[in-house]
Design a protein around this motif. Structure first.
Motif, PDB file in Angstrom:
ATOM      1  N   THR A  59       0.840  -1.193   0.000  1.00 26.92           N
ATOM      2  CA  THR A  59       0.000   0.000   0.000  1.00 26.92           C
ATOM      3  C   THR A  59       0.877   1.246   0.000  1.00 26.92           C
ATOM      4  O   THR A  59       1.623   1.474   0.967  1.00 26.92           O
ATOM      5  N   PRO A  60       0.821   2.071  -1.057  1.00 26.40           N
ATOM      6  CA  PRO A  60       1.633   3.291  -1.092  1.00 26.40           C
ATOM      7  C   PRO A  60       0.946   4.445  -0.359  1.00 26.40           C
ATOM      8  O   PRO A  60      -0.267   4.432  -0.162  1.00 26.40           O
ATOM      9  N   ASN A  61       1.752   5.432   0.068  1.00 30.86           N
ATOM     10  CA  ASN A  61       1.163   6.661   0.592  1.00 30.86           C
ATOM     11  C   ASN A  61       1.676   7.857  -0.203  1.00 30.86           C
ATOM     12  O   ASN A  61       2.447   7.707  -1.148  1.00 30.86           O
ATOM     13  N   ARG A  62       1.270   9.049   0.171  1.00 25.94           N
ATOM     14  CA  ARG A  62       1.550  10.232  -0.632  1.00 25.94           C
ATOM     15  C   ARG A  62       3.032  10.559  -0.732  1.00 25.94           C
ATOM     16  O   ARG A  62       3.479  11.177  -1.699  1.00 25.94           O
ATOM     17  N   ARG A  63       3.813  10.184   0.256  1.00 27.89           N
ATOM     18  CA  ARG A  63       5.246  10.519   0.243  1.00 27.89           C
ATOM     19  C   ARG A  63       6.075   9.504  -0.557  1.00 27.89           C
ATOM     20  O   ARG A  63       7.287   9.605  -0.601  1.00 27.89           O
ATOM     21  N   GLY A  64       5.420   8.526  -1.141  1.00 29.18           N
ATOM     22  CA  GLY A  64       6.152   7.511  -1.884  1.00 29.18           C
ATOM     23  C   GLY A  64       6.580   6.333  -1.036  1.00 29.18           C
ATOM     24  O   GLY A  64       7.245   5.417  -1.523  1.00 29.18           O
ATOM     25  N   TRP A  65       6.232   6.366   0.245  1.00 23.76           N
ATOM     26  CA  TRP A  65       6.527   5.233   1.103  1.00 23.76           C
ATOM     27  C   TRP A  65       5.564   4.095   0.768  1.00 23.76           C
ATOM     28  O   TRP A  65       4.443   4.323   0.312  1.00 23.76           O
ATOM     29  N   VAL A  66       6.008   2.848   1.004  1.00 18.05           N
ATOM     30  CA  VAL A  66       5.163   1.687   0.720  1.00 18.05           C
ATOM     31  C   VAL A  66       5.064   0.826   1.975  1.00 18.05           C
ATOM     32  O   VAL A  66       6.086   0.417   2.544  1.00 18.05           O
ATOM     33  N   LEU A  67       3.835   0.570   2.402  1.00 15.43           N
ATOM     34  CA  LEU A  67       3.599  -0.326   3.530  1.00 15.43           C
ATOM     35  C   LEU A  67       3.385  -1.736   2.983  1.00 15.43           C
ATOM     36  O   LEU A  67       2.479  -1.977   2.180  1.00 15.43           O
ATOM     37  N   GLY A  68       4.233  -2.653   3.402  1.00 13.71           N
ATOM     38  CA  GLY A  68       4.120  -4.041   2.981  1.00 13.71           C
ATOM     39  C   GLY A  68       3.693  -4.924   4.140  1.00 13.71           C
ATOM     40  O   GLY A  68       4.244  -4.830   5.235  1.00 13.71           O
ATOM     41  N   THR A  69       2.688  -5.753   3.928  1.00 13.97           N
ATOM     42  CA  THR A  69       2.230  -6.686   4.954  1.00 13.97           C
ATOM     43  C   THR A  69       2.143  -8.088   4.350  1.00 13.97           C
ATOM     44  O   THR A  69       1.889  -8.244   3.156  1.00 13.97           O
ATOM     45  N   ARG A  70       2.368  -9.074   5.189  1.00 13.17           N
ATOM     46  CA  ARG A  70       2.294 -10.458   4.717  1.00 13.17           C
ATOM     47  C   ARG A  70       1.793 -11.365   5.824  1.00 13.17           C
ATOM     48  O   ARG A  70       2.164 -11.215   6.988  1.00 13.17           O
ATOM     49  N   VAL A  71       0.956 -12.307   5.454  1.00 12.70           N
ATOM     50  CA  VAL A  71       0.511 -13.368   6.352  1.00 12.70           C
ATOM     51  C   VAL A  71       0.788 -14.698   5.662  1.00 12.70           C
ATOM     52  O   VAL A  71       0.487 -14.865   4.480  1.00 12.70           O
TER      53      VAL A  71
END
Length: 199
Positions: free
Chosen positions: A110-122
């Motif tokens: 999931t990206p955000n406005r600053r170009g950071w990406v949140l990655g999650t895994r199960v």
């Protein structure tokens, strides 16, 4: 341990994002036990060596379903992927061991406005041995020992729990797995970036 093998696979793209595949693996393993603990008596060492097979074979059939909605499989910035697997080894396929193995993995980016990406895994999985009991590893739980060492679940390393050596958590392996990871990818400049993670 020395392993040779041959694998056959077929895959069918059900649509642009979904792939169904079937893989048939054949492993031929030769192994030799080395006891490094000098305090073990010769009688105990002989008993351990007698319980460790010098060779074995594993024949397995795996069916998998992969739904990949990522924008880029190498440098993902958005999307998700889900993989479902089911494996049968031994039984009608023959071989030294017989077990069922099921696995599931889901990853989200999931990206955000600053170009950071949140990655999650199960990730989750379970192995169920069946048929005749053959021990592959002395000194571990008898049910775990029925499954070849390389087929058991392990964690640790860059793709599971960072900060630990590869496959170092539960070195003997186990028959069940539940794993959850979260990380924040922060671009710095060009291909360089930082990552903050927990698992």
């Amino acid at each position: 341990q020395h392993t040779n093998g041959i694998s056959f696979s077929v895959r069918r793209e059900l649509n642009r994002f979904t792939t169904l595949g079937l893989v048939q693996d054949n492993l031929y393993v030769q192994q030799q036990l080395q006891v490094l603990d000098r305090t073990i008596s010769p009688g105990t060492q002989d008993s351990i060596e007698a319980e460790t097979p010098s060779s074995y074979t594993t024949h397995k059939l795996q069916l998998y379903l992969d739904r990949d909605l990522r924008d880029n499989p190498i440098n993902t910035t958005r999307g998700s992927e889900q993989v479902l697997t089911g494996t049968v080894a031994g039984g009608p396929l023959k071989g030294t061991s017989s077990f069922l193995k099921y696995g599931f993995q889901s990853r989200w980016f999931t990206p955000n406005r600053r170009g950071w990406v949140l990655g999650t895994r199960v990730q989750a999985g379970i192995i169920k041995p069946f048929g005749d009991s053959t021990g592959f590893t002395p000194g571990v739980d008898p049910e775990v020992a029925r499954v070849p060492d390389e087929e058991r679940f392990r964690t640790g390393g860059v793709n599971s729990i960072r900060g630990y050596d590869e496959s170092s958590i539960t070195p003997t392996g186990g028959l069940a797995l539940i794993l959850a990871n979260i990380e924040m990818r922060i671009p710095v400049k060009g291909p360089l970036g930082l990552e903050v993670y927990a698992g």
